[in-house]
Write a protein that holds these residues in place. Structure first.
Motif, PDB file in Angstrom:
ATOM      1  N   CYS A 168      -1.555  -7.594  -2.018  1.00 28.65           N
ATOM      2  CA  CYS A 168      -0.383  -8.393  -2.356  1.00 28.65           C
ATOM      3  C   CYS A 168      -0.615  -9.154  -3.659  1.00 28.65           C
ATOM      4  O   CYS A 168       0.196  -9.125  -4.581  1.00 28.65           O
ATOM      5  N   SER A 212      -0.346  -7.895 -11.374  1.00 32.17           N
ATOM      6  CA  SER A 212      -0.042  -6.823 -12.312  1.00 32.17           C
ATOM      7  C   SER A 212       1.409  -6.896 -12.772  1.00 32.17           C
ATOM      8  O   SER A 212       1.729  -6.593 -13.907  1.00 32.17           O
ATOM      9  N   SER A 213       2.295  -7.341 -11.857  1.00 32.78           N
ATOM     10  CA  SER A 213       3.696  -7.365 -12.272  1.00 32.78           C
ATOM     11  C   SER A 213       4.001  -8.596 -13.106  1.00 32.78           C
ATOM     12  O   SER A 213       4.864  -8.588 -13.960  1.00 32.78           O
ATOM     13  N   ARG A 273       7.138  -3.028  -3.546  1.00 36.18           N
ATOM     14  CA  ARG A 273       6.589  -2.712  -4.865  1.00 36.18           C
ATOM     15  C   ARG A 273       5.357  -1.835  -4.703  1.00 36.18           C
ATOM     16  O   ARG A 273       4.587  -2.011  -3.768  1.00 36.18           O
ATOM     17  N   GLN A 274       5.199  -0.920  -5.634  1.00 39.73           N
ATOM     18  CA  GLN A 274       4.038  -0.046  -5.564  1.00 39.73           C
ATOM     19  C   GLN A 274       3.353   0.009  -6.927  1.00 39.73           C
ATOM     20  O   GLN A 274       4.012  -0.010  -7.950  1.00 39.73           O
ATOM     21  N   ILE A 275       2.053   0.073  -6.904  1.00 37.28           N
ATOM     22  CA  ILE A 275       1.339   0.371  -8.140  1.00 37.28           C
ATOM     23  C   ILE A 275       0.247   1.383  -7.829  1.00 37.28           C
ATOM     24  O   ILE A 275      -0.132   1.574  -6.671  1.00 37.28           O
ATOM     25  N   ILE A 280      -0.816  -6.849  -6.806  1.00 37.76           N
ATOM     26  CA  ILE A 280       0.473  -6.375  -7.299  1.00 37.76           C
ATOM     27  C   ILE A 280       1.207  -7.508  -8.000  1.00 37.76           C
ATOM     28  O   ILE A 280       1.800  -7.330  -9.058  1.00 37.76           O
ATOM     29  N   ARG A 338       0.829  -0.555  -1.827  1.00 39.14           N
ATOM     30  CA  ARG A 338       2.174  -1.083  -1.694  1.00 39.14           C
ATOM     31  C   ARG A 338       2.145  -2.472  -1.081  1.00 39.14           C
ATOM     32  O   ARG A 338       1.316  -2.793  -0.241  1.00 39.14           O
ATOM     33  N   ASP A 339       3.079  -3.270  -1.542  1.00 38.74           N
ATOM     34  CA  ASP A 339       3.288  -4.577  -0.921  1.00 38.74           C
ATOM     35  C   ASP A 339       4.791  -4.749  -0.839  1.00 38.74           C
ATOM     36  O   ASP A 339       5.470  -4.714  -1.857  1.00 38.74           O
TER      37      ASP A 339
END
Lengths: 717, 166
Positions: free
Chosen positions: A704, A710-711, A656-658, A707, A652-653
């Motif tokens: 951080c 990836s986003s 947002r989570q992945i 994510i 998590r950052d």
């Protein structure tokens, strides 16, 4: 003098200089602080003839006096000259020969600024000349006015000035000699510090008026500019160790100045100790696994039992049997087996005793753990300094802004005893200054505007520091008007940071985050205070360089909050170690939400991205392979087999989570962070390297950045 | 940490010509030399941790007594064909522009002293990409040594692959 003594005396001088820099910074900080108290008092008094706290003036006098002594010892004549004047002012004030007026305080502030600039010059060994003539002139006239300094003839005053400040003689013929021709009173009036209205026009006017006199090329900038002029230099000057918030001396603790570099080395060694401890623990585990298991002991026991039974069975000598010869052979074999088994048994017991040794080792490792942990903590503590002095520096910033922008702002400081790594304190000064200035300049409205919307005229900026989990949080809160979302949108489009369509689909929170983009500044106009220097993107990158994060929340009409989150220490991080495609990676525990095992058949795709539902919440799954670009040749033959039901670490950052797919979980460890930049350069997605117990290196993932990648699908395959 | 370094003095001491010491190493079929002052130590190749988002020739990171240093594969850097590590393969730990890095070479041969008059400028035929990495050629009795400017080789990150030198 031979070379040896020359070096040692140089070294001695260096040390002396270091002490001077530390102490002068402390003294100036204290002086600044006390001036703020004095200013507050002067503002707040009802009766202008009210007497000031003598102790306060005494303390300021002593500060100035000490500084004078220090500077004199090392031959910094410019500092000695100015502090001498400052000292005289306080001396006069405490003897009631001088009334404390706002202009006097202002003058003292300017003087302290100049002194800080001078100290900064010495620190950076720059030859830059700090221009303090206006201040010197101002003080001189102030003292003359009150009759404490000989109000000699005009020429005499000038001479006097030169004698006092011989160091400035080269650049001196600017202000005072001019004014020395006039009478002391007009001088005071013309002096920019004394009279704001004439300030802007002063230099030119004066040149015309006294054109006959001396060369006038070095006219100082007017005083209103000077806070801005000296401010960039002042943050460096601060090295004060004790919280300056207390006015009276706190309990005396014996201290020792230690080179930060030595502490760094000690920290590094402590880190290696932690590494070694981990290694010992590993070895212990290996030994434990190498010893006999309970199962082995049991089967040996059973074997002995059954063999004994066999002996019983065949042992009874039966003469009548015809196959005696055969039985004898069997008997002999069994006995042989028995004796071998006995040997094996003793051997087994010996091996089993290693278990006890293992327990000893385990105990030793445990002790080592305690010691190494203790050392690590102590060394870390030694690097920790309270955030108070850093915070109180902003009193001055806020005061200056509220004066110049005629706003009423109160600075509330909380959690000043919260301790932070010294390096972080140093690195935080600039970003925090920027935030506080932003809040004061753009956030807080003018008193009238505030009253209009039903807020108290006095605006509040709060600086707060506190612990939360494994990190330290610093908040800058204001109760101003908040950020103007509309303006941000316009600006983003204007600067070409974002398309209109993209903005349309953004939430308010996302829009707000535009301010972190490079090249963005919401300042309507460039003022003295903000809108110049570093942008918010630099603030952010500075904080991220400290492995921290910064968030901004804003409520229109109610104010904005900057939240800086910093790790407790940059040197050691608790991490989860995982194996992905035969590489070991460390994920900071801070960012790990949970670890789940997902069923392969539950994975679906949304927009081509693998997604799975964890307790009803959708979660996108990523392979590190997708986020990282590995060099082609290293890739071949790497990706090992994947479970159909892979383990997923949810990271998590902010909000947002992945889910990161991993091959194996290796456990949690204290990880000593080694920077890659030291010998190479920083790599996006990786925040450092870690040396594992076995000496191999694992990379520490920058959650951080992962994510983010990836986003944004920025990944280049 | 075994090295195959042998001392051989090739310079002419009697003439008192300015000379410098070089560490000679082999890469593919050619021999190179680096100023000894740049070389910190020579170590065996151990396990190297690969690193993402780096150019091809960055082999990865190693742990050198608690310091993390990057490893450059000089074969890849020069666009030579890949070769598995042999018993002779070494990592030369060098100091470049204040950073410590390791470079993989096929073999470290010797330390030799050369006088300045043995060093010739690089021949014009190697003009082009490779040329800026060599500072000269060293004429030894029956062979040539290529003098490498190690600062330049590692300084330029963007060049992914470079044509073979010489």
């Amino acid at each position: 003098m031979n070379a040896g003594t020359a070096t040692s005396s140089n070294q001695f001088l260096d040390e002396l200089l270091g002490d001077f820099l530390d102490e002068s910074a402390e003294l100036l900080e204290k002086l600044n602080q006390n001036l703020l108290y004095l200013d507050e008092w002067a503002e707040g008094r009802d009766d202008p003839s009210e007497k000031c706290d003598g102790e306060l003036l005494n303390e300021m006098f002593r500060s100035a006096h000490s500084l004078k002594g220090l500077a004199g010892m090392l031959g910094f004549d410019n500092i000695t000259g100015l502090t001498h004047k400052v000292e005289n002012v306080f001396d006069a004030a405490r003897n009631d020969q001088l009334s404390i007026e706002s202009q006097m305080i202002e003058l003292m502030f300017q003087a302290v600024d100049r002194l800080e600039a001078m100290v900064a010059c010495i620190k950076n060994s720059s030859d830059e000349e700090v221009d303090c003539l206006v201040v010197l002139g101002g003080i001189q006239s102030l003292l003359e006015e009150t009759g404490t300094e000989r109000p000699t003839t005009a020429q005499g005053a000038a001479d006097d000035f030169f004698n006092d400040n011989s160091c400035n003689a080269s650049s001196a013929p600017a202000n005072v000699p001019n004014d020395a021709n006039a009478d002391p009173n007009t001088l005071a009036a013309e002096n920019p510090a004394a009279d704001d209205s004439s300030a802007d026009a002063t230099p030119t006017k004066k040149t015309e008026a006294t054109a006959s006199s001396i060369k006038n090329d070095a006219i100082p900038a007017d005083l209103r500019d000077s806070p801005a002029l000296t401010q960039p230099a002042s943050p460096q000057g601060n090295a004060s160790k004790k919280p300056a918030a207390e006015k009276t001396g706190a309990k005396a603790v014996e201290t020792l100045r230690v080179d930060v570099e030595r502490l760094d080395r000690l920290m590094n060694l402590a880190g290696q100790l932690v590494n070694n401890k981990v290694r010992f623990a590993r070895i212990g585990d290996a030994i434990k696994n190498a010893t006999v298991t309970r199962k082995g002991v049991q089967s040996l026991k059973k074997m002995r039992g059954s063999l004994a039974e066999v002996v019983l069975e065949v042992g009874a000598p039966e003469e009548t049997r015809s196959d005696m010869g055969n039985m004898d052979v069997i008997r002999r074999h069994v006995r042989e087996m028995q004796s071998h088994l006995e040997i094996l048994n003793t051997e087994f017991e010996r091996i089993s005793s290693i278990r006890a040794t293992y327990a000893d080792l385990n105990q030793a490792v445990h002790d080592l753990d305690r010691v190494s942990g203790g050392i690590q903590k102590t060394v870390m503590d030694a690097r920790m300094v309270p955030v108070g002095p850093l915070f109180s520096r902003f009193r001055r910033v806020v005061r200056d802004i509220s004066r110049s922008a005629s706003k009423e702002i109160e600075l509330v400081i909380r959690g000043q005893n919260t301790e932070l790594d010294k390096r972080m304190i140093d690195e935080l000064a600039d970003p925090l200054t920027h935030m506080v200035r932003n809040s004061a300049d753009h956030g807080i409205e003018s008193p009238d505007a505030r009253l209009d919307v039903g807020k108290p005229a006095l605006g509040t900026i709060t600086l707060d520091a506190f612990h939360r989990g494994n990190s330290i949080v610093i908040q800058v809160t204001d109760d101003g008007k908040g950020l103007d979302l509309k303006r941000i949108r316009e600006k983003a489009i204007e600067k070409g940071l974002c398309s209109r369509d993209a903005l349309e689909s953004m939430t308010d929170h996302e829009t707000l985050q535009m301010i972190w983009e490079p090249g963005f500044s919401t300042a309507e106009s460039i003022t003295n205070v903000s809108g110049r220097g570093m942008g918010m993107d630099i603030v952010r990158s500075k904080i991220e360089a400290l492995s921290g994060s910064v968030e901004l929340e804003s409520t229109p009409g109610a104010g904005a909050v900057f939240t800086i989150k910093l790790p407790l220490t940059m040197a050691i991080m608790p991490c989860l170690l995982v194996e992905i495609d035969a590489d070991v990676f460390a994920i900071p525990i801070e960012s790990v939400v949970e670890i789940v095992r997902v069923k392969g058949r539950d994975v679906t795709t949304v927009h081509g991205k693998r997604t799975v539902c964890v307790r009803g919440e959708p979660l996108s799954l990523v392979d590190l392979e997708e986020l990282f670009r590995w060099s082609q040749r290293e890739k071949t033959g790497r990706s090992g087999h994947r479970d159909d039901d892979p383990a997923v670490v949810i990271i998590r950052d902010e909000n947002r989570q992945i889910g990161l797919i991993v091959n194996e979980l290796l456990g949690e460890d204290e990880v000593v962070v080694k920077s890659l930049g030291e010998n190479y350069h920083d790599i996006p997605g990786v925040c450092g390297a870690n040396i594992m117990g076995d000496g191999r290196i694992s990379l520490i993932l920058d959650v951080c950045a992962l994510i983010e990648t990836s986003s944004r699908k920025l990944c280049v395959k | 940490m075994s090295t195959t370094v042998t001392e051989s003095v090739a310079g002419d001491a009697a003439e008192n010509v300015a000379s410098e010491q070089l560490v000679g190493f082999r890469l593919d079929q050619e021999e190179y030399g680096i100023a000894i002052t740049k070389v910190q130590e020579i170590i065996l190749v151990g396990e190297i941790t690969r690193v993402p988002q780096t150019p091809d020739y960055i082999k990865g990171l190693i742990n050198l007594r608690s310091t993390v240093i990057p490893i450059v594969d000089l074969r890849r850097r020069f666009g030579l064909h890949e070769q598995d590590a042999t018993d002779e393969t070494r990592i030369m730990v060098v100091n470049v522009l204040g950073k410590t890095i390791g470079i993989i070479v096929d073999a470290v041969s010797e330390v030799l002293r050369v006088s300045n008059n043995q060093i010739a400028p690089p021949p014009p035929t190697v003009a082009g990409l490779g040329r800026e990495y060599l500072t000269g050629l060293v004429k030894l009795e029956n062979r040539l040594l290529i003098l490498l400017d190690i600062d330049k080789i590692l300084g330029e990150e963007e060049a992914g692959s470079i044509g073979a030198i010489g």
